[in-house]
Design an enzyme around this catalytic site. Structure first.
Site, short mmCIF file in Angstrom:
data_model
loop_
_atom_site.label_atom_id
_atom_site.label_comp_id
_atom_site.label_asym_id
_atom_site.label_seq_id
_atom_site.Cartn_x
_atom_site.Cartn_y
_atom_site.Cartn_z
N GLN A 28 0.91 -1.11 -0.12
CA GLN A 28 0.08 0.12 -0.10
C GLN A 28 0.92 1.34 0.00
O GLN A 28 1.92 1.31 0.22
CB GLN A 28 -0.98 -0.02 1.26
CG GLN A 28 -0.21 -0.17 2.53
CD GLN A 28 -0.66 -1.09 3.58
OE1 GLN A 28 -2.13 -1.32 3.43
NE2 GLN A 28 -0.19 -1.38 4.66
N ASP A 46 -7.95 -5.16 13.65
CA ASP A 46 -7.89 -3.64 13.53
C ASP A 46 -7.32 -3.60 12.19
O ASP A 46 -6.12 -3.19 11.97
CB ASP A 46 -6.98 -3.23 14.72
CG ASP A 46 -6.58 -1.81 14.62
OD1 ASP A 46 -7.06 -0.98 13.75
OD2 ASP A 46 -5.86 -1.26 15.43
N PRO A 74 -5.18 -5.78 0.72
CA PRO A 74 -4.77 -7.02 1.71
C PRO A 74 -5.84 -7.37 2.84
O PRO A 74 -6.04 -8.43 3.21
CB PRO A 74 -3.51 -6.43 2.16
CG PRO A 74 -3.61 -5.00 2.16
CD PRO A 74 -4.36 -4.75 1.05
#
Ligand code: SAM
Length: 283
Positions: free
Chosen positions: A34, A159, A166
C-alpha cells in the site's frame, strides 16, 4: 469554498462525502502492500493515511484504540491470550497491554513499514512494544489465522484497513471459520466495522457471515471517530458461546486503564443501539 494546496482530503466517492484537514506532507512511500503517507496537520497533530484513507491521528486515535480494546476485554471473563490482526500503528496493542490479566498479545501486521513509521511519528502509541508480553509478527493475518493452534486464543481484535486490498479477506465467512477454530471455547472476536451511518449494509453482511461461520452471538458497539467517514464508527463483537458478553465493569480496574474516552458509562452507551441499527441487525 475551494481548498488551497495545504490540505489533505479523503474523497469517498461511493458515499458522496469527503473529509479534509489542513496539513503538509512529511513522508510518502509505496510498500509492496500500500501507499503510506504521513502528514503534519494544523489541529490534529500527525496523521497517517494508507492508500489515501485516514488511519490514525495524534488527536483522536484514543477513541478508536480504546473502544476497539477495552469493551471486549472487559466483556470476556478472563482474556489471557490476545491476537491483534492488523493494527500496525501499535495503538491497540498499547491499550490491550494495560490489562494486567493479559498474558500475551501478538500483533499480526502485514506491512512492517506501518509499524516502523508509527515508531517514528507516533512514538506514544508504541511505548508498550517492548513489554515482555508483546510479540510483533509481520505477515498476513489470513494465513496466520489458518495456521493458529486450535482453541489457543481468548480474544481476536481485527484492527484492519477497509475491506479492500490485503484486508478484503478479513471480512468474510472463510476467515471467521479460521478465527472460530483458533478461539478457546468462550473466545470472542472484535472487528472494526466501519460507519453505522454510511456502511450499514456491510455491517449486516459481516454479522450474517459471523453467524454463518458459527458464532453464537454478534453485537455492535459504536463511538465517535472524527477522522473516519461520517465521524461515527463501529466495532462488531462475535462470541463463540451464547450469553458470553458479561461485562466486568470494575471501577478501580477501569480507573487504572487511564483511558480518555472509555469508562463504565461509555462502555454501556457503546452497546446502546439507535432504533434503525437495532432493526437492521435483528435476527
Ligand atoms: N484504525 C484504522 C482504520 O480503521 O482505518 C486501521 C489502522 S491499522 C494501521 C490497519 C492495518 O491493517 C494496516 O497497517 C494494514 O497494513 C493492516 N492489514 C491490512 N490487511 C492485513 C492482513 N491481511 N493481515 C495483516 N494486517 C493487515
Amino acid at each position: 469554498m475551494a481548498l488551497d494546496a495545504h490540505w489533505f482530503t479523503e474523497v469517498m466517492a461511493s458515499t458522496g462525502t469527503a473529509f479534509s484537514l489542513k496539513a503538509r506532507k512529511l513522508h510518502e512511500e509505496q510498500t509492496p502492500y500500500q501507499k503510506i503517507e504521513i502528514w503534519d496537520t494544523e489541529t490534529f497533530g500527525k496523521l497517517m493515511t494508507i492508500d489515501g484513507c485516514t488511519m490514525v491521528s495524534t488527536r483522536d486515535n484514543f477513541l478508536y484504540h480504546e473502544m476497539m480494546s477495552h469493551p471486549a476485554l472487559n466483556a470476556h471473563p478472563h482474556p489471557k491470550t490476545v491476537v491483534i490482526v492488523g493494527g500496525g500503528d501499535c495503538g491497540t496493542l498499547r491499550e490491550v497491554l494495560k490489562h494486567p490479566e493479559v498474558q500475551s498479545a501478538t500483533q499480526v501486521e502485514i506491512d512492517e513499514r506501518v509499524t516502523r513509521l508509527s515508531e517514528q511519528y507516533f512514538p506514544e502509541l508504541c511505548d508498550k512494544n517492548d513489554d515482555p508480553r508483546a510479540t510483533l509478527f509481520f505477515g498476513d493475518g489470513i494465513q496466520w489465522m489458518k495456521d493458529a493452534t486450535p482453541g489457543s486464543i481468548d480474544l481476536i481484535i481485527i484492527d484492519s484497513t477497509d475491506p479492500v486490498g490485503p484486508a478484503e479477506g478479513l471480512f468474510g465467512k472463510k476467515f471467521y471459520l479460521d478465527c472460530i477454530r483458533a478461539l478457546a471455547p468462550n473466545g470472542m472476536l472484535v472487528q472494526q466495522s466501519e460507519s453505522p451511518l454510511l456502511h450499514l449494509e456491510l455491517i449486516q453482511e459481516m454479522h450474517q457471515a459471523m453467524r454463518d461461520a458459527g458464532f453464537a452471538q454478534t453485537h455492535l458497539l459504536h463511538f465517535p471517530q472524527v477522522i473516519y467517514p461520517s465521524g461515527w464508527w463501529s466495532g462488531s463483537i462475535a462470541c463463540k458461546q451464547a450469553g458470553a458478553l458479561a461485562a466486568r465493569l470494575d471501577d478501580a480496574a477501569i480507573d487504572a486503564l487511564d483511558a480518555k474516552f472509555y469508562n463504565a458509562e461509555t462502555h454501556r452507551a457503546a452497546f446502546a443501539l439507535p432504533t434503525y441499527v437495532k432493526k437492521a441487525l435483528a435476527v
